[in-house]
Design an enzyme around this catalytic site. Structure first.
Site, short mmCIF file in Angstrom:
data_model
loop_
_atom_site.label_atom_id
_atom_site.label_comp_id
_atom_site.label_asym_id
_atom_site.label_seq_id
_atom_site.Cartn_x
_atom_site.Cartn_y
_atom_site.Cartn_z
CG HIS A 75 1.49 -1.05 -14.20
ND1 HIS A 75 0.55 -0.12 -13.69
CD2 HIS A 75 0.86 -2.07 -14.52
CE1 HIS A 75 -0.45 -0.72 -13.78
NE2 HIS A 75 -0.38 -2.05 -14.35
CD GLU A 77 3.23 -3.77 1.72
OE1 GLU A 77 2.97 -4.83 1.78
OE2 GLU A 77 4.25 -3.04 1.59
CB CYS A 127 6.50 -10.14 2.54
SG CYS A 127 4.98 -10.29 3.15
CG HIS A 177 0.97 -5.19 -1.98
ND1 HIS A 177 0.32 -5.94 -1.16
CD2 HIS A 177 2.29 -5.19 -1.81
CE1 HIS A 177 1.23 -6.60 -0.35
NE2 HIS A 177 2.39 -6.12 -0.90
N1 LIG Z 1 5.62 -2.86 8.75
C1 LIG Z 1 5.62 -3.63 7.75
N2 LIG Z 1 5.25 -4.68 7.69
C2 LIG Z 1 5.22 -5.44 6.63
C3 LIG Z 1 5.38 -4.67 5.40
C4 LIG Z 1 5.78 -3.37 5.34
O1 LIG Z 1 5.59 -2.90 4.34
N3 LIG Z 1 5.76 -2.72 6.39
N4 LIG Z 1 5.16 -5.32 4.27
C5 LIG Z 1 4.75 -6.62 4.18
C6 LIG Z 1 4.75 -7.41 2.93
O2 LIG Z 1 4.79 -6.63 1.68
C7 LIG Z 1 3.29 -7.93 2.73
O3 LIG Z 1 2.80 -7.86 1.32
C8 LIG Z 1 2.20 -7.39 3.37
O4 LIG Z 1 1.66 -7.85 4.50
P1 LIG Z 1 0.39 -8.18 5.08
O5 LIG Z 1 -0.40 -6.85 5.27
O6 LIG Z 1 0.52 -8.99 6.29
O7 LIG Z 1 -0.55 -8.81 3.76
P2 LIG Z 1 -1.33 -9.99 3.88
O8 LIG Z 1 -1.92 -10.10 2.44
O9 LIG Z 1 -0.49 -11.39 4.13
O10 LIG Z 1 -2.33 -9.86 4.96
P3 LIG Z 1 -3.17 -10.66 5.82
O11 LIG Z 1 -4.15 -9.97 6.31
O12 LIG Z 1 -2.12 -11.26 6.83
O13 LIG Z 1 -3.89 -11.64 4.77
C9 LIG Z 1 4.89 -7.47 5.41
N5 LIG Z 1 4.98 -6.74 6.72
ZN LIG Z 2 4.21 -6.66 0.04
#
Ligand SMILES: Nc1nc2c(c(=O)[nH]1)N=C([C@H](O)[C@H](O)COP(=O)(O)OP(=O)(O)OP(=O)(O)O)CN2
Ligand SMILES: [Zn+2]
Length: 121
Positions: free
Chosen positions: A67, A110, A23, A29
């Site tokens: 965007h 997200e 990340c 997203h």
């Molecule tokens: N508390 C938070 N944790 C994370 C954030 C955030 O904004 N607050 N953001 C991220 C990253 O931006 C990431 O893109 C999102 O993470 P995640 O939901 O794990 O996305 P995945 O597509 O990797 O989901 P999976 O379900 O694991 O495939 C990270 N953490």
């Molecule tokens: Zn993200």
């Protein structure tokens, strides 16, 4: 007491500085945003706040994020555009626009399985 909830979404890119993992790289997203307000009174139409009005304010605020590369927006320049901070930004921007009810929570998803919620202490 009544709770009124609307949802909207926007599409944006971000990267999380100092995040040890993927990340930290630029990625995007389709963010979903959920707003909850609380009203103790209804108007003569038995409405707390019109969904249309609430959605209008929310869409207006989200148009400034849609965007965009979120890291470039002033509010996030010294922090990080995490879901937590995006929720706080939307809450603080929306609060002053709502007169009829109290803004209670703003949640930012997200992914369909990850969200953060901001509310005042
Ligand atoms: N508390 C938070 N944790 C994370 C954030 C955030 O904004 N607050 N953001 C991220 C990253 O931006 C990431 O893109 C999102 O993470 P995640 O939901 O794990 O996305 P995945 O597509 O990797 O989901 P999976 O379900 O694991 O495939 C990270 N953490
Ligand atoms: Zn993200």
């Amino acid at each position: 007491m009544f709770e009124i909830c609307v949802e909207s979404d926007f599409c944006a890119a971000h990267r999380l500085n100092n995040y040890l993992g993927a990340c930290e790289n630029l990625h995007g997203h389709n963010f979903k945003v959920e707003v909850v307000v609380r009203c103790s009174k209804l108007n003569q139409t038995y409405i707390g706040i019109d969904f249309k009005e609430l959605k209008g304010h929310l869409k207006d605020i989200l148009s400034a994020l849609d965007h965009r590369y979120l890291n470039e927006i002033d509010f996030f320049s010294k922090t990080n555009p995490t879901s937590e901070m995006i929720a706080k930004y939307i809450f603080e921007t929306l609060k002053s626009r709502i007169k009829e009810c109290d803004l209670y929570t703003v949640s930012v998803y997200e992914t369909p399985t990850s969200k953060a919620t901001y509310m005042e202490d």
